[in-house]
Design a protein around this motif. Sequence first.
Motif, PDB file in Angstrom:
ATOM      1  N   GLY A 140     -58.684 -28.446  77.928  1.00 40.00           N
ATOM      2  CA  GLY A 140     -57.395 -28.118  77.291  1.00 40.00           C
ATOM      3  C   GLY A 140     -57.497 -27.739  75.760  1.00 40.00           C
ATOM      4  O   GLY A 140     -57.092 -28.428  74.994  1.00 40.00           O
ATOM      5  N   THR A 190     -52.899 -25.621  71.786  1.00 39.56           N
ATOM      6  CA  THR A 190     -52.609 -24.840  70.527  1.00 39.56           C
ATOM      7  C   THR A 190     -53.605 -24.690  69.631  1.00 39.56           C
ATOM      8  O   THR A 190     -53.504 -24.263  68.660  1.00 39.56           O
ATOM      9  CB  THR A 190     -51.632 -25.936  69.782  1.00 39.56           C
ATOM     10  N   GLU A 248     -59.384 -23.479  79.047  1.00 42.02           N
ATOM     11  CA  GLU A 248     -57.553 -23.421  79.094  1.00 42.02           C
ATOM     12  C   GLU A 248     -57.468 -22.481  80.103  1.00 42.02           C
ATOM     13  O   GLU A 248     -57.867 -21.444  80.322  1.00 42.02           O
ATOM     14  CB  GLU A 248     -57.205 -22.862  77.786  1.00 42.02           C
ATOM     15  N   ASP A 254     -60.167 -22.473  85.197  1.00 37.20           N
ATOM     16  CA  ASP A 254     -59.764 -23.768  85.774  1.00 37.20           C
ATOM     17  C   ASP A 254     -60.629 -24.759  85.625  1.00 37.20           C
ATOM     18  O   ASP A 254     -61.825 -24.695  86.338  1.00 37.20           O
ATOM     19  CB  ASP A 254     -59.263 -23.158  86.919  1.00 37.20           C
ATOM     20  N   ASP A 292     -58.664 -33.867  76.733  1.00 40.02           N
ATOM     21  CA  ASP A 292     -57.238 -33.716  76.326  1.00 40.02           C
ATOM     22  C   ASP A 292     -56.362 -33.111  77.313  1.00 40.02           C
ATOM     23  O   ASP A 292     -55.717 -32.091  77.003  1.00 40.02           O
ATOM     24  CB  ASP A 292     -57.292 -33.043  74.993  1.00 40.02           C
ATOM     25  N   GLN A 326     -50.674 -34.605  85.990  1.00 39.60           N
ATOM     26  CA  GLN A 326     -51.714 -33.619  86.546  1.00 39.60           C
ATOM     27  C   GLN A 326     -52.833 -34.481  86.947  1.00 39.60           C
ATOM     28  O   GLN A 326     -53.939 -34.261  86.390  1.00 39.60           O
ATOM     29  CB  GLN A 326     -52.094 -32.791  85.264  1.00 39.60           C
TER      30      GLN A 326
HETATM   31  C1  SAM Z   1     -52.604 -31.932  76.410  1.00 43.40           C
HETATM   32  S1  SAM Z   1     -52.727 -30.420  76.441  1.00 43.40           S
HETATM   33  C2  SAM Z   1     -54.309 -29.874  75.365  1.00 43.40           C
HETATM   34  C3  SAM Z   1     -53.705 -29.845  73.773  1.00 43.40           C
HETATM   35  C4  SAM Z   1     -54.887 -29.203  73.065  1.00 43.40           C
HETATM   36  N1  SAM Z   1     -56.279 -29.917  73.172  1.00 43.40           N
HETATM   37  C5  SAM Z   1     -54.305 -28.974  71.534  1.00 43.40           C
HETATM   38  O1  SAM Z   1     -54.995 -29.377  70.553  1.00 43.40           O
HETATM   39  O2  SAM Z   1     -53.293 -28.314  71.487  1.00 43.40           O
HETATM   40  C6  SAM Z   1     -53.636 -29.803  77.738  1.00 43.40           C
HETATM   41  C7  SAM Z   1     -53.835 -28.454  78.286  1.00 43.40           C
HETATM   42  O3  SAM Z   1     -54.561 -28.367  79.310  1.00 43.40           O
HETATM   43  C8  SAM Z   1     -54.405 -26.905  80.071  1.00 43.40           C
HETATM   44  N2  SAM Z   1     -54.471 -27.125  81.404  1.00 43.40           N
HETATM   45  C9  SAM Z   1     -53.981 -27.449  82.466  1.00 43.40           C
HETATM   46  N3  SAM Z   1     -54.548 -27.371  83.644  1.00 43.40           N
HETATM   47  C10 SAM Z   1     -55.659 -26.783  83.334  1.00 43.40           C
HETATM   48  C11 SAM Z   1     -56.675 -26.625  84.142  1.00 43.40           C
HETATM   49  N4  SAM Z   1     -56.897 -26.558  85.485  1.00 43.40           N
HETATM   50  N5  SAM Z   1     -57.891 -25.906  83.610  1.00 43.40           N
HETATM   51  C12 SAM Z   1     -57.851 -25.884  82.303  1.00 43.40           C
HETATM   52  N6  SAM Z   1     -56.908 -26.226  81.381  1.00 43.40           N
HETATM   53  C13 SAM Z   1     -55.813 -26.678  81.799  1.00 43.40           C
HETATM   54  C14 SAM Z   1     -52.796 -26.935  79.481  1.00 43.40           C
HETATM   55  O4  SAM Z   1     -52.549 -25.384  79.745  1.00 43.40           O
HETATM   56  C15 SAM Z   1     -52.680 -27.463  78.244  1.00 43.40           C
HETATM   57  O5  SAM Z   1     -53.003 -26.436  77.318  1.00 43.40           O
END
Ligand code: SAM
Length: 218
Positions: free
Chosen positions: A59, A62, A85, A134, A150, A157
């Motif tokens: 993840g 940002t 991401e 993914d 993260d 999810q």
């Molecule tokens: C809690 S946020 C992460 C925050 C990040 N580490 C930061 O410093 O801002 C979770 C992230 O996981 C991503 N995400 C969701 N499903 C995902 C997937 N199947 N594979 C990869 N990333 C995914 C989301 O888009 C989101 O950006």
Amino acid sequence: MHSAEIEITADGSATLFVREMDEHYHSVKGALTESNHIFRDSAFLYRADGSPMRLLEVGFGTGLNAAVTAMVADAEHPVHYISLEKYPVSTEMLRKLQYGELVNGELLDRIHAAFWNVPVEITPWFTLEKRHCDYTIDLLPEGIDVVYFDAFAPEKQPDMWTEEAFQRLVQVMNPGAVLTTYCSKGVIRRRLESLGLRVERIPGPPGGKREILRATRL
Ligand SMILES: C[S@@+](CC[C@H](N)C(=O)[O-])C[C@H]1O[C@@H](n2cnc3c(N)ncnc32)[C@H](O)[C@@H]1O
């Protein structure tokens, strides 16, 4: 991913809120504090032993975790930082977060401008590989020493937190590799333990969660 809104967290740093999921990208108790404590200090600096490390972030979001880590990477703490991401945040949203006022703005700009799916040298000690993919289905990079887990919360999810998904993750972790996550739920702790990891409950960030998890591959 649905559209997100900016919110200010308790330490004054901004985060994104996804209304449709009722979920934030960081702790509302402090986004920057969370990145520094849970990921940079409890995983990266904890594991760092002077040898080059490979770090996997689940993840990228940002890029805040990447930025705080880039700021401490140096000749004694060199790192190849691979971040997964599925839904990259728009440039406009990244700008609105104003993280350049909290972290080294020049490094942050380079992190955000880095091309996806190729390694990019941000500094001599911090190489970034943002992978647009993914996590639940794509091949994971091997030889990992540190994992920043993260993902959005397990109740929001669940497919990110399944035993099968963790099994794939453990397979790419080197012996001695550490994983940290803000989630301290018993069910997640037991799931990690059932895969052979040693799991500790360690203190959470100041003003934030009481406990977080750190798991070590034996
Ligand atoms: C809690 S946020 C992460 C925050 C990040 N580490 C930061 O410093 O801002 C979770 C992230 O996981 C991503 N995400 C969701 N499903 C995902 C997937 N199947 N594979 C990869 N990333 C995914 C989301 O888009 C989101 O950006």
